[in-house]
Design a protein around this motif. Structure first.
Motif, PDB file in Angstrom:
ATOM      1  N   LEU A  90      34.171 -33.700 -40.856  1.00  0.00           N
ATOM      2  CA  LEU A  90      32.914 -34.454 -41.299  1.00  0.00           C
ATOM      3  C   LEU A  90      33.339 -35.939 -41.119  1.00  0.00           C
ATOM      4  CD1 LEU A  90      30.164 -35.228 -42.648  1.00  0.00           C
ATOM      5  CD2 LEU A  90      31.206 -34.782 -44.924  1.00  0.00           C
ATOM      6  N   THR A  91      34.509 -36.338 -41.508  1.00  0.00           N
ATOM      7  CA  THR A  91      34.916 -37.842 -41.114  1.00  0.00           C
ATOM      8  C   THR A  91      34.893 -38.176 -39.709  1.00  0.00           C
ATOM      9  OG1 THR A  91      36.581 -37.742 -42.945  1.00  0.00           O
ATOM     10  CG2 THR A  91      36.782 -39.615 -41.468  1.00  0.00           C
ATOM     11  N   LYS A  92      35.363 -37.407 -38.830  1.00  0.00           N
ATOM     12  CA  LYS A  92      35.019 -37.460 -37.384  1.00  0.00           C
ATOM     13  C   LYS A  92      33.476 -37.532 -36.854  1.00  0.00           C
ATOM     14  CE  LYS A  92      39.441 -35.377 -35.646  1.00  0.00           C
ATOM     15  NZ  LYS A  92      39.921 -34.400 -34.844  1.00  0.00           N
ATOM     16  N   GLU A  93      32.757 -36.772 -37.485  1.00  0.00           N
ATOM     17  CA  GLU A  93      31.505 -36.665 -37.291  1.00  0.00           C
ATOM     18  C   GLU A  93      30.692 -38.095 -37.713  1.00  0.00           C
ATOM     19  OE1 GLU A  93      29.228 -35.038 -34.723  1.00  0.00           O
ATOM     20  OE2 GLU A  93      30.460 -33.100 -35.596  1.00  0.00           O
ATOM     21  N   MET A  94      31.061 -38.559 -38.903  1.00  0.00           N
ATOM     22  CA  MET A  94      30.741 -39.709 -39.140  1.00  0.00           C
ATOM     23  C   MET A  94      31.018 -41.036 -38.413  1.00  0.00           C
ATOM     24  SD  MET A  94      29.975 -39.323 -43.266  1.00  0.00           S
ATOM     25  CE  MET A  94      31.949 -39.327 -43.853  1.00  0.00           C
ATOM     26  N   ILE A  95      32.306 -40.797 -37.965  1.00  0.00           N
ATOM     27  CA  ILE A  95      32.709 -42.006 -37.130  1.00  0.00           C
ATOM     28  C   ILE A  95      31.885 -41.892 -35.783  1.00  0.00           C
ATOM     29  CG2 ILE A  95      34.693 -42.755 -35.499  1.00  0.00           C
ATOM     30  CD1 ILE A  95      36.605 -41.662 -37.959  1.00  0.00           C
ATOM     31  N   TYR A  96      31.582 -40.745 -35.470  1.00  0.00           N
ATOM     32  CA  TYR A  96      30.884 -40.577 -34.174  1.00  0.00           C
ATOM     33  C   TYR A  96      29.416 -41.148 -34.313  1.00  0.00           C
ATOM     34  CZ  TYR A  96      30.374 -37.661 -29.813  1.00  0.00           C
ATOM     35  OH  TYR A  96      30.421 -37.342 -28.579  1.00  0.00           O
ATOM     36  N   VAL A  97      28.747 -40.958 -35.433  1.00  0.00           N
ATOM     37  CA  VAL A  97      27.562 -41.438 -35.749  1.00  0.00           C
ATOM     38  C   VAL A  97      27.451 -43.055 -35.769  1.00  0.00           C
ATOM     39  CG1 VAL A  97      25.552 -41.606 -37.515  1.00  0.00           C
ATOM     40  CG2 VAL A  97      26.804 -39.444 -37.089  1.00  0.00           C
ATOM     41  N   ALA A  98      28.609 -43.583 -36.414  1.00  0.00           N
ATOM     42  CA  ALA A  98      28.856 -45.065 -36.429  1.00  0.00           C
ATOM     43  C   ALA A  98      29.040 -45.695 -35.142  1.00  0.00           C
ATOM     44  CB  ALA A  98      30.003 -45.308 -37.396  1.00  0.00           C
ATOM     45  N   VAL A  99      29.788 -45.022 -34.213  1.00  0.00           N
ATOM     46  CA  VAL A  99      29.911 -45.548 -32.793  1.00  0.00           C
ATOM     47  C   VAL A  99      28.477 -45.427 -32.187  1.00  0.00           C
ATOM     48  CG1 VAL A  99      31.123 -45.225 -30.682  1.00  0.00           C
ATOM     49  CG2 VAL A  99      32.268 -45.127 -32.963  1.00  0.00           C
ATOM     50  N   SER A 100      27.827 -44.461 -32.552  1.00  0.00           N
ATOM     51  CA  SER A 100      26.589 -44.148 -31.799  1.00  0.00           C
ATOM     52  C   SER A 100      25.282 -45.230 -32.058  1.00  0.00           C
ATOM     53  CB  SER A 100      25.961 -42.880 -32.121  1.00  0.00           C
ATOM     54  OG  SER A 100      26.908 -41.846 -31.408  1.00  0.00           O
ATOM     55  N   ILE A 101      25.519 -45.739 -33.369  1.00  0.00           N
ATOM     56  CA  ILE A 101      24.747 -46.835 -33.898  1.00  0.00           C
ATOM     57  C   ILE A 101      25.101 -47.956 -33.130  1.00  0.00           C
ATOM     58  CG2 ILE A 101      23.983 -48.323 -35.837  1.00  0.00           C
ATOM     59  CD1 ILE A 101      24.424 -45.670 -37.549  1.00  0.00           C
ATOM     60  N   ALA A 102      26.402 -48.326 -32.972  1.00  0.00           N
ATOM     61  CA  ALA A 102      27.037 -49.622 -32.569  1.00  0.00           C
ATOM     62  C   ALA A 102      26.681 -49.638 -30.962  1.00  0.00           C
ATOM     63  CB  ALA A 102      28.376 -49.807 -32.643  1.00  0.00           C
ATOM     64  N   ASN A 103      26.394 -48.511 -30.384  1.00  0.00           N
ATOM     65  CA  ASN A 103      26.134 -48.526 -28.842  1.00  0.00           C
ATOM     66  C   ASN A 103      24.629 -48.164 -28.801  1.00  0.00           C
ATOM     67  OD1 ASN A 103      28.668 -48.753 -28.007  1.00  0.00           O
ATOM     68  ND2 ASN A 103      29.317 -46.441 -27.854  1.00  0.00           N
ATOM     69  N   SER A 104      23.905 -48.216 -29.626  1.00  0.00           N
ATOM     70  CA  SER A 104      22.262 -48.110 -29.660  1.00  0.00           C
ATOM     71  C   SER A 104      22.029 -46.843 -28.853  1.00  0.00           C
ATOM     72  CB  SER A 104      21.723 -49.259 -28.867  1.00  0.00           C
ATOM     73  OG  SER A 104      22.071 -50.555 -29.620  1.00  0.00           O
ATOM     74  N   MET A 138      45.187 -42.360 -34.350  1.00  0.00           N
ATOM     75  CA  MET A 138      44.801 -41.991 -32.887  1.00  0.00           C
ATOM     76  C   MET A 138      43.789 -41.148 -32.799  1.00  0.00           C
ATOM     77  SD  MET A 138      47.477 -43.465 -30.927  1.00  0.00           S
ATOM     78  CE  MET A 138      47.206 -42.548 -29.255  1.00  0.00           C
ATOM     79  N   GLU A 139      43.334 -40.287 -33.713  1.00  0.00           N
ATOM     80  CA  GLU A 139      42.361 -39.352 -33.526  1.00  0.00           C
ATOM     81  C   GLU A 139      41.180 -40.184 -33.625  1.00  0.00           C
ATOM     82  OE1 GLU A 139      42.129 -35.950 -35.781  1.00  0.00           O
ATOM     83  OE2 GLU A 139      44.085 -35.213 -35.278  1.00  0.00           O
ATOM     84  N   LEU A 140      41.234 -41.261 -34.592  1.00  0.00           N
ATOM     85  CA  LEU A 140      39.843 -42.118 -34.717  1.00  0.00           C
ATOM     86  C   LEU A 140      39.714 -42.772 -33.437  1.00  0.00           C
ATOM     87  CD1 LEU A 140      39.759 -45.147 -37.332  1.00  0.00           C
ATOM     88  CD2 LEU A 140      39.108 -45.568 -35.196  1.00  0.00           C
ATOM     89  N   VAL A 141      40.554 -43.062 -32.565  1.00  0.00           N
ATOM     90  CA  VAL A 141      40.427 -44.127 -31.242  1.00  0.00           C
ATOM     91  C   VAL A 141      40.090 -42.976 -30.544  1.00  0.00           C
ATOM     92  CG1 VAL A 141      41.723 -45.030 -29.394  1.00  0.00           C
ATOM     93  CG2 VAL A 141      42.029 -45.716 -31.584  1.00  0.00           C
ATOM     94  N   ALA A 142      40.534 -41.517 -30.545  1.00  0.00           N
ATOM     95  CA  ALA A 142      39.886 -40.695 -29.558  1.00  0.00           C
ATOM     96  C   ALA A 142      38.533 -40.334 -29.698  1.00  0.00           C
ATOM     97  CB  ALA A 142      40.831 -39.351 -29.503  1.00  0.00           C
ATOM     98  N   VAL A 143      37.964 -40.387 -31.066  1.00  0.00           N
ATOM     99  CA  VAL A 143      36.468 -40.083 -31.394  1.00  0.00           C
ATOM    100  C   VAL A 143      35.782 -41.293 -30.860  1.00  0.00           C
ATOM    101  CG1 VAL A 143      34.867 -39.869 -33.301  1.00  0.00           C
ATOM    102  CG2 VAL A 143      37.072 -38.727 -33.481  1.00  0.00           C
ATOM    103  N   VAL A 144      36.214 -42.526 -31.132  1.00  0.00           N
ATOM    104  CA  VAL A 144      35.561 -43.454 -30.522  1.00  0.00           C
ATOM    105  C   VAL A 144      35.306 -43.616 -29.169  1.00  0.00           C
ATOM    106  CG1 VAL A 144      35.386 -46.008 -30.193  1.00  0.00           C
ATOM    107  CG2 VAL A 144      36.094 -45.176 -32.560  1.00  0.00           C
ATOM    108  N   GLY A 145      36.300 -43.163 -28.459  1.00  0.00           N
ATOM    109  CA  GLY A 145      36.452 -43.091 -27.054  1.00  0.00           C
ATOM    110  C   GLY A 145      35.262 -41.886 -26.569  1.00  0.00           C
ATOM    111  N   MET A 146      35.421 -40.730 -27.031  1.00  0.00           N
ATOM    112  CA  MET A 146      34.510 -39.489 -26.752  1.00  0.00           C
ATOM    113  C   MET A 146      32.969 -39.765 -27.119  1.00  0.00           C
ATOM    114  SD  MET A 146      34.080 -36.189 -25.816  1.00  0.00           S
ATOM    115  CE  MET A 146      35.786 -36.442 -25.237  1.00  0.00           C
TER     116      MET A 146
END
Lengths: 132, 132, 132, 132, 132, 132
Positions: free
Chosen positions: A65-79, B102-110
């Motif tokens: 879940l933490t990973k998925e939320m980081i994914y969403v956060a980056v997607s917002i930052a990338n529009s 390291m996992e955080l950075v990997a999620v940001v990259g993906m």
């Protein structure tokens, strides 16, 4: 409309069909979302991307879940609307509540604000933050 | 060198000095990092930003470490070196391990990769992802 | 709907009409796309942009198709739907195949991933890469 | 200084060492650049990224130099200094001339300008550009 | 459709309703735009954001129209359609003409072009520009 | 170090030298900053960029200082250090005070925050904001 036609199941190459079968097996649902149907034009990229996502998003030092939320956060930052919506849905499926989503968005907003303040002011990195 | 001179403690306005005092009290350390020393030229912005960060980063539906990691992720997406370094330090102070970083950075990259794939292919949002 | 009304041919200033005539002559088609119809409110900007594009996209050390693909790649990175679609169409008109487009998107995705990895890890530039 | 210590050859896990050996074999040089030395803290991410880059950058519908130049263009759009410098070096090693690099940069600049014009004017996509 | 349901006036918490009342009083209109209706799910964020905007956009060393135009320019650079449209409307309400808007867009475009040229060429900062 | 050698006056082509002469005449100073010395490798791009900047930044519906501040704001949003520093210097030369600069940075920060809130919440554009 996408820039490449979305492929139906009966239009897939055998390599792409095998990836779709794995997506269905791993997720436990027959639904395969449009992202994979566009990417299926390049079965090698399709397989690489799916294998990478499985690996990156698997439980590890961080929970899914933490990973998925980081994914969403980056997607917002990338529009990226598609990514915000699809990964918000994934995060909700993993338990994200409305309150968690609202806080996530607030953190993204606050980070974006202070990112620009730091950049605009060209703040030099403190020595205390330099050590790895 | 920053675009505004970094202010020493003895150069602060009374309003800015009060904010610095609160930063020190809340964090339990005498160290005040450069970001606040640049922002102190505008005591109103200084106070607003500090109060907002305290509010946004407080424990709520998300725990402080998760929020800090989202902050780092957004800072990477926004290419803000100062923010990456200062909030990585904050996350480490809250318990983030090397493996988690390291996992955080990997999620940001993906996420950044699939964001661009979805954007390049202009994938339409599936109906399943539209309901709020 | 655009933020400025799209101008029809009979709404153009003489200066804008002259640019439209040149667009039609150079491209060998009567079709003038919406971008120019919005920009036509500022005939000086219209002329400058059209002259610059002609100059930048002309054959030189790089061939026109390579330039067009770089244009598409940047438009994906900048999340500009209009630009992705219009320059993909231009690239296809210059010979870009589906396979080439899929590879282009894959490179953009991979670059975006490693860009964030390098930024998140704050990798210092190797001396070997510093010499111009 | 990077956010993770750069690993020397004698600090690598066996899995990371195997990837470094392949990097050296494929590139025909003993030099392994800093990017991989930072990423080596996560041998799984290291291997996945290296295998993906080999696959994405291999000759296909696009030649390797064109791919490398697209990589540089995206890195400029994403403001990643490390990536601009390392992939410019890679592109030069594959034959990119000064004149080609200057044209590449000019296309990235022009695309970034018109991307913002189209976004600022919110130009609607022409029907002619919608068909995939 | 938004990722959170837009709240009608009769769905607001008392805290959110109080903010809406202030928005109406300050702006002298009954209309409350969708941004606040989405944000109202988190009354604390709603109040913080509204108070911050009032403070940041108030007349000060810069006049309100100049601030609104800077807001629009940043929104274009960040590819936020909602923000471009809502703050363009606000700028027009404060007196921005078509000609001023077209010039604003032209400056954003030119800045985006030269930003990428400077980044692609990795131009070192002149000493003359370093002093704060 | 830049990715292309910065050219000294005695290394310029006649076309580039003519542009440098005009830069000096227009600005009333012998100083030519590094941006132009890197761009001078491509005299056609050098001339086009200089002519465009003169045209875009000339007084028109917006005064030169407002334009320069918009330029700085966009440069912050695009994370271009060179551009932030060089155009801040230009804005100061045109009269920008410390207080104005601090407010400019605050607006950029606030806009970046609400941009991400609107994007994260996927707020639909109000009908009231759609008319051009």
């Amino acid at each position: 409309m996408s820039t490449m036609v979305l492929l139906d199941d009966d239009q897939l190459s055998p390599e792409a069909a095998a990836v779709f079968a794995d997506i269905r097996a791993v997720r436990g649902t027959d639904f395969v979302n449009n992202f994979w149907r566009a990417l299926a034009h390049d079965p090698v990229a399709l397989k690489r991307t799916w294998e990478s996502i499985k690996q990156v998003m698997a439980p590890g030092a961080l929970d899914p879940l933490t990973k998925e939320m980081i994914y969403v956060a980056v997607s917002i930052a990338n529009s990226c609307e598609y990514c915000i919506r699809s990964h918000s849905a994934a995060a909700r499926a993993k338990g994200m509540t409305d309150a968690q989503f609202m806080e996530l968005v607030a953190v993204v907003g606050m980070a974006s604000e202070t990112n620009r303040l730091a950049t605009g002011l060209q703040v030099p990195v403190d020595e205390a933050f330099r050590a790895p």
